[in-house]
Design an enzyme around this catalytic site. Structure first.
Site, PDB file in Angstrom:
ATOM      1  CG  ASP A 206      -1.812   1.182   1.319  1.00  0.00           C
ATOM      2  OD1 ASP A 206      -2.758   1.263   0.517  1.00  0.00           O
ATOM      3  OD2 ASP A 206      -1.569   2.054   2.175  1.00  0.00           O
ATOM      4  CD  GLU A 248      15.243 -15.347   3.092  1.00  0.00           C
ATOM      5  OE1 GLU A 248      14.599 -16.022   3.932  1.00  0.00           O
ATOM      6  OE2 GLU A 248      15.903 -14.330   3.383  1.00  0.00           O
TER       7      GLU A 248
END
Length: 525
Positions: A206, A248
């Site tokens: 956001d 990851e």
């Protein structure tokens, strides 16, 4: 800008159809009038039948709900009005079993004034350094520290009883974080890992360009460059660190980045930063062939140097619904006031919304569908005494706010509250049941059936860019792979280009086999 790197994971996100879920208004599973995770879980078969690849959830975290959940008090807890963390984990897993991934919303610019950090800051603790506290200007500190204005109207500062002021680019209940402090950065990286470990496939960021502020918090003077809080260069270090975390887990990002400068916009999409960012120029275009084509061309050109896929969206939880926007004779739209100049013709708006759906789904990249767009919902008129959006109050009532696009969905025409659940937190307009999903599922000509078929057929366009075809003025026509998309925005019917089959039409052709105005078709070459 560097060279593009291979797609994260299996690259699903590069051509995905992603459905935006505003949980509070999607479906109410416990009958209290507020949408919840139980309601979403019950409607997963509907979403699977729609054919979407992923769900983007607006914030479901613990929150006082002063701004629809964008005032987060605890990122590691689900607000009780929506359910529990365990239920969120079940939802993520159940959706994945249906082939649907989950994206969650992160609000890094600010937290709730009920967040433990801010409460400790107000008590005078060292957490004060995690926000922007400043003395005021004027003889007695009675004036805000600078001239910054809130995105919701009024000053971006609130004074405390001790005389100091704190910064909030949005509502006073949403104090801005100090991204120069390492604890703020570490906390957000930990939050990302928390949700990635629960199976989340991606994150929507956001207000992604607003986090970092000039350390001196200077006035926003005309022509100041760089801006003291928009698109500052230091932001890119933040997102490079986030990208390392996402990599990851094979997770992806989409940023809410409103920038007029194409080169600055593209920097966020470099191979070691965000995977995608929302394209707002397409959404804000009027219903005009030349303007839309320019937006499409510019969008693809902006993304090409960094190898990122474009995103296409017609509506979201902050914008007047597509049917209403396109139902104006003058489709110019002011995002600041949500103002139009002429009354809405819903029949016209619906035709154009059907055509726009086929246009966006035929373009290369990622398509976002805001809940209810597949039902052709118009903007609802919410009674003034029921409006909850802080934009309305902060503007002194001049801005109608965003609640009109957030009215709870109609699911079943013959049930109370159109099958949403309990009495909705925002009132549904009279006649809302006419848009109910169960009724549209049985109607071959409905908006829902159009979306289902378009999502199913979308792979016929392949992976390549569009090739524009010769077309009359006011007509968009392009080819991708062995499929064509033609959209007639002119005032008269037009002949179709040579083709071997009609794949899908937004509306019936005329008696001469021509494409009527405000209609789109997909063709086999």
């Amino acid at each position: 800008m560097g060279q593009p790197t291979p797609a994260t994971g299996d690259g699903w996100w590069r051509s995905a159809v992603i459905y935006q879920v505003y949980v509070r208004s999607f479906a109410d599973g416990d009958g209290d009038g507020t949408g919840d995770l139980a309601g979403v879980r019950a409607r997963l078969p509907y979403l699977a039948e729609l054919g979407v690849d992923a769900l983007w959830f607006n914030p479901w975290y613990r929150s006082p709900m002063k701004d629809g959940g964008y005032d987060v008090a605890d990122y590691r807890a689900v607000d009780p009005v929506f359910g529990t963390l365990a239920e969120a984990e079940k939802l993520i897993a159940e959706a994945r079993e249906l082939g649907i991934r989950t994206l969650v919303d992160i609000v890094p610019n600010h937290v709730s004034d009920q967040h433990p950090w801010f409460r400790a800051a107000l008590a005078g603790g060292p957490e004060r350094e995690l926000f922007h506290f400043r003395p005021g200007r004027g003889e007695h500190g009675e004036l805000p520290p600078n001239d910054w204005q809130s995105e919701f109207g009024g000053p971006a500062w609130t004074r405390l009883p001790d005389g100091d002021w704190y910064l909030h680019l949005f509502a006073p209940e949403q104090p801005d974080l100090n991204w120069a402090h390492p604890a703020v950065r570490q906390e957000h990286e930990d939050i990302l890992r928390f949700w990635f470990e629960r199976g989340v496939a991606g994150v929507r960021i956001d207000s992604a360009a607003l986090l970092v502020k000039h350390p001196e918090l200077p006035d926003v003077t005309e022509g100041r460059d760089p801006h003291p809080y928009v698109d500052r260069d230091e932001l890119h270090d933040v997102y490079r660190a986030w990208r390392a975390v996402a990599d990851e887990y094979g997770a992806v990002f989409v940023g809410e980045v409103w920038l007029p400068d194409a080169e600055r916009f593209a920097r966020y999409l470099r191979p070691d930063e965000l995977h995608t960012a929302f394209n707002f120029s397409f959404m804000s275009c009027p219903w005009d062939a030349a303007r839309l084509r320019r937006s499409i061309d510019d969008t693809l050109a902006e993304h090409a140097p960094v190898g990122a896929p474009a995103t296409w969206v017609l509506c979201n939880h902050d914008v007047t619904r597509t049917v209403t926007r396109y139902g104006r004779a003058d489709t110019g739209f002011d995002f600041a006031t949500k103002a139009f100049g002429t009354p809405t013709d819903l029949a016209l708006g619906t035709r154009r919304a059907r055509a726009a759906a086929l246009l966006s789904l035929a373009l290369p990249g990622v398509v976002y569908v805001y809940q209810g767009e597949e039902l052709g919902l118009p903007e609802a008129d919410v009674p003034l005494d029921r409006i909850e959006d802080p934009m309305h109050a902060r503007s002194g009532g001049t801005d109608p706010g965003r609640d009109g696009c957030r009215v709870p969905l109609p699911w079943a025409a013959g049930e109370p509250h159109a099958g949403f659940g309990g009495e909705p937190w925002l009132p549904q307009p009279d006649g809302w049941a006419a848009y109910a999903a169960d009724r549209q599922a049985e109607d071959p000509g409905s908006m829902l059936r159009l979306y289902r078929e378009a999502v199913r057929l979308r792979p016929v366009f392949g992976d390549g860019p569009p090739t524009w075809l010769p077309a009359p003025d006011g007509v968009l026509a392009f080819a991708r792979a062995d499929a064509l998309c033609v959209v007639n925005l002119s005032d008269t019917p037009v002949d179709l280009p040579a083709h071997s089959a009609l794949l899908l039409a937004g509306g019936p052709l005329d008696t001469a086999g021509r494409l009527p105005r405000d209609t789109a078709v997909w063709l086999r070459a």
